[in-house]
Design an enzyme around this catalytic site. Structure first.
Site, PDB file in Angstrom:
ATOM      1  N   GLY A  86     -50.926 -23.815 -12.462  1.00 49.87           N
ATOM      2  CA  GLY A  86     -50.670 -25.136 -12.630  1.00 49.87           C
ATOM      3  C   GLY A  86     -50.195 -25.571 -13.998  1.00 49.87           C
ATOM      4  CE  LYS A 109     -43.748 -24.131 -22.826  1.00 50.03           C
ATOM      5  NZ  LYS A 109     -42.710 -23.249 -22.666  1.00 50.03           N
ATOM      6  CG  ASP A 121     -54.670 -25.248 -27.568  1.00 45.22           C
ATOM      7  OD1 ASP A 121     -53.838 -25.143 -26.648  1.00 45.22           O
ATOM      8  OD2 ASP A 121     -54.563 -25.129 -28.721  1.00 45.22           O
ATOM      9  N   GLY A 122     -53.976 -26.860 -24.315  1.00 43.03           N
ATOM     10  CA  GLY A 122     -52.964 -27.781 -23.891  1.00 43.03           C
ATOM     11  C   GLY A 122     -51.738 -27.932 -24.860  1.00 43.03           C
ATOM     12  NE  ARG A 179     -43.755 -24.111 -12.511  1.00 41.26           N
ATOM     13  CZ  ARG A 179     -43.540 -23.853 -13.715  1.00 41.26           C
ATOM     14  NH1 ARG A 179     -43.595 -22.629 -14.353  1.00 41.26           N
ATOM     15  NH2 ARG A 179     -43.483 -24.863 -14.531  1.00 41.26           N
ATOM     16  CG  ASP A 248     -46.532 -18.293 -13.482  1.00 38.27           C
ATOM     17  OD1 ASP A 248     -46.485 -16.984 -13.036  1.00 38.27           O
ATOM     18  OD2 ASP A 248     -46.681 -18.742 -14.388  1.00 38.27           O
ATOM     19  CG  ASN A 249     -43.247 -17.983 -15.977  1.00 37.64           C
ATOM     20  OD1 ASN A 249     -43.770 -19.126 -15.873  1.00 37.64           O
ATOM     21  ND2 ASN A 249     -43.776 -17.095 -16.595  1.00 37.64           N
ATOM     22  CG  ASP A 258     -42.409 -21.082 -18.200  1.00 35.26           C
ATOM     23  OD1 ASP A 258     -43.103 -21.389 -19.276  1.00 35.26           O
ATOM     24  OD2 ASP A 258     -42.987 -21.609 -17.082  1.00 35.26           O
TER      25      ASP A 258
HETATM   26  P1  AMP Z   1     -46.876 -19.013 -19.331  1.00 38.52           P
HETATM   27  O1  AMP Z   1     -47.171 -17.442 -19.367  1.00 38.52           O
HETATM   28  O2  AMP Z   1     -46.281 -19.811 -20.376  1.00 38.52           O
HETATM   29  O3  AMP Z   1     -45.635 -19.439 -18.093  1.00 38.52           O
HETATM   30  O4  AMP Z   1     -48.122 -19.893 -18.874  1.00 38.52           O
HETATM   31  C1  AMP Z   1     -48.965 -19.408 -17.939  1.00 38.52           C
HETATM   32  C2  AMP Z   1     -50.089 -20.450 -17.574  1.00 38.52           C
HETATM   33  O5  AMP Z   1     -50.517 -20.766 -18.753  1.00 38.52           O
HETATM   34  C3  AMP Z   1     -49.424 -21.774 -17.158  1.00 38.52           C
HETATM   35  O6  AMP Z   1     -50.115 -22.473 -16.206  1.00 38.52           O
HETATM   36  C4  AMP Z   1     -49.405 -22.785 -18.457  1.00 38.52           C
HETATM   37  O7  AMP Z   1     -49.580 -24.034 -18.242  1.00 38.52           O
HETATM   38  C5  AMP Z   1     -50.696 -21.985 -19.135  1.00 38.52           C
HETATM   39  N1  AMP Z   1     -50.690 -22.148 -20.362  1.00 38.52           N
HETATM   40  C6  AMP Z   1     -50.214 -21.292 -21.318  1.00 38.52           C
HETATM   41  N2  AMP Z   1     -50.336 -21.860 -22.588  1.00 38.52           N
HETATM   42  C7  AMP Z   1     -51.524 -22.822 -22.571  1.00 38.52           C
HETATM   43  C8  AMP Z   1     -52.382 -23.511 -23.285  1.00 38.52           C
HETATM   44  N3  AMP Z   1     -51.965 -23.646 -24.903  1.00 38.52           N
HETATM   45  N4  AMP Z   1     -53.197 -24.391 -22.873  1.00 38.52           N
HETATM   46  C9  AMP Z   1     -53.241 -24.491 -21.518  1.00 38.52           C
HETATM   47  N5  AMP Z   1     -52.691 -23.934 -20.800  1.00 38.52           N
HETATM   48  C10 AMP Z   1     -51.698 -23.131 -21.202  1.00 38.52           C
HETATM   49 MG    MG Z   2     -44.985 -20.352 -16.965  1.00 35.80          MG
END
Ligand code: AMP
Ligand code: MG
Length: 482
Positions: A86, A109, A121-122, A179, A248-249, A258
């Site tokens: 998610g 983002k 940390d979002g 996705r 997911d990407n 992504d």
């Molecule tokens: P990604 O590898 O960038 O596609 O991220 C994989 C998952 O990790 C996705 O669900 C992102 O929303 C989550 N995610 C990545 N970085 C953060 C972050 N700093 N805080 C919260 N969720 C993250």
């Molecule tokens: Mg992603």
């Protein structure tokens, strides 16, 4: 107001697929980059966006009129392992309806935690967000389907990674953020109604021509496979390495999404991996077509209950689609390769000719982009043949092949020019621009973006930016940049 025209079709999907969440306020919003051409394309008032109010919006402190923020739910196979995910740091504001009638997602983002943040940390750091902007704009100018950054806004707050880094929010525009993992999420919940709603929504939004098909869900699977084949072939042709091709990407709309530890290859080597988190080379350059197929197999599994009520028959139909994937991608790749070599006609030996060139490039550690760039100039290949006997042999075969088509050398060079970029976002140049930006100097970033906006302009391209790094880039590493 100010050109915003937001709608919310995704929010009409079952509750399983989203969670309402507001962006978290930040200390001092400041606009770092505003993508003016994209803003105009979206029908937005550029001057209004360039104001402090615009900065507040792009940082998540204010909302554009009509926004209904939500985080999207999805699952995914990460490096081969299934995980519930998610949007952990992305928030969808809505879908902008452009003056041209397109519907595109507007997503922040790095806008703060969501119900799917797990331990994250979002947030996002400025460097990786600017990197996403640079590479996305480069892909767009190359003509490769991609999400794009509308803006990067600094938050005035640090994010804590290995060291404290300046925080930023990126505003991302995409055809959608559906996705493969969105389908896996529905399938994992064994919610047949939700799965069907998602598939119908996808057809309506991205594949409207399939609405009347006899077997719409099988047709959808095949159409998604076709877009993925076209996309990954384009990646291969320009030497782009996504870096994290987790399911997911992988966009259902067929866009590059992504941007994390992605990078363009300099020296030609199918084993090239830049990502620091990809120790086994799962997502190496040469593996990308096979991984795309693996990801589509996960999509096929998720879609099975819709494809046929009889499981065995469904498996058979989906497997047949997957079995054709390698040929699909090969056909797109070969068409692109012919163009790069200035070939207007088709001959059975063309693939061999292309592969022999790649073998020579591999053996001599030639720069991928600049080797093809040679064909864009009239005397380039002959000059190279004069100083390199092995290339000279290949060159003779190529000349013989050119002699069997009606077009002349000028036409050959012109086709090659349109088909191979003069400039790509070279890793060392991207890093240089990011390092300067972190010190408050945006000039190298601006110069890089200007060159990347016209990648096929072989005459006006900025030569310093086209140079490969001295000593190759064998040690270059990209980090996920979370
Ligand atoms: P990604 O590898 O960038 O596609 O991220 C994989 C998952 O990790 C996705 O669900 C992102 O929303 C989550 N995610 C990545 N970085 C953060 C972050 N700093 N805080 C919260 N969720 C993250
Ligand atoms: Mg992603």
């Amino acid at each position: 107001m100010n050109g915003w025209r937001l709608e919310h079709s995704y929010a009409t999907l079952p509750a399983l697929f989203h969670a309402r969440v507001m962006p978290t306020h930040v200390a001092r919003p400041e606009l770092v980059v505003l993508n003016r051409p994209l803003a105009r394309h979206l029908g937005l008032d550029v001057e209004a966006l360039a104001s402090p109010e615009g900065a507040a919006m792009f940082a998540g402190n204010a909302l554009p009129p009509g926004a209904q923020p939500l985080a999207q739910a999805y699952a995914g196979h990460q490096f081969g392992h299934f995980t519930a995910l998610g949007d952990g740091r992305a928030i969808l504001l809505g879908e902008q309806i452009t003056p041209g009638g397109e519907r595109v997602d507007v997503q922040l983002k790095g806008a703060g935690p969501t119900p799917y943040s797990r331990r994250g940390d979002g947030r996002a750091a400025t460097g990786p967000m600017l990197r996403e902007l640079i590479v996305g704009e480069a892909m767009h100018a190359l003509g490769i389907p991609t999400s794009r950054a509308l803006a990067v806004a600094a938050t005035g707050e640090p994010v804590y990674r290995e060291r404290p880094l300046p925080g930023a929010v990126l505003t991302r525009i995409a055809a959608s953020h559906l996705r493969v993992g969105t389908f896996e999420w529905a399938a994992a919940h064994r919610d047949a109604d939700a799965l069907r709603a998602l598939a119908d929504y996808t057809v309506q939004r991205h594949y409207p021509d399939l609405a009347g098909a006899a077997q719409p869900y099988l047709a959808l699977f095949e159409a998604i496979a076709e877009r993925q084949a076209a996309l990954v072939a384009r990646w291969q042709l320009v030497g782009f390495i996504h870096g994290v091709m987790n399911t997911d990407n992988m966009s259902i709309a067929g866009e590059t999404i992504d941007y994390g530890p992605c990078a363009f290859m300099d020296v030609y080597d199918p084993d090239t991996v830049f990502s620091s988190i990809d120790a086994d080379g799962r997502y190496a350059y040469g593996n990308q077509p096979a991984i795309a197929q693996w990801n589509l197999a996960r999509l096929g599994e998720a879609l099975l209950p819709l494809i046929d009520t009889d499981r065995a028959r469904g498996v058979e139909a989906a497997t047949a689609v997957l079995a054709r994937f390698a040929d699909r991608i090969g056909a797109h790749w070969m068409a692109g390769m012919r163009a790069k070599l200035g070939l207007f006609t088709e001959e059975a030996g063309d693939e061999r000719l292309a592969r022999d060139l790649l073998t020579w490039m591999h053996d001599t550690r030639a720069d991928y982009t600049n080797t093809f760039r040679m064909f864009a100039s009239l005397g380039g290949p002959a000059a190279r043949a004069g100083i390199d006997p092995v290339f000279g042999l290949w060159h003779r075969a190529w000349q013989a092949r050119l002699a069997r088509q009606p077009q002349d050398g000028v036409e050959v060079a012109a086709l090659a020019q349109r088909s191979s970029p003069a400039v790509i976002p070279r890793n060392h140049r991207v890093e240089e621009a990011l390092a300067a930006a972190e010190q408050g100097d945006l000039a190298p970033l601006t110069r890089l973006l200007a060159a990347l906006a016209a990648p096929y302009d072989h005459k006006r391209s900025d030569d310093a930016l086209a140079e490969p790094p001295v000593g190759g880039d064998g040690t270059y590493r990209t980090f996920c940049g979370t």
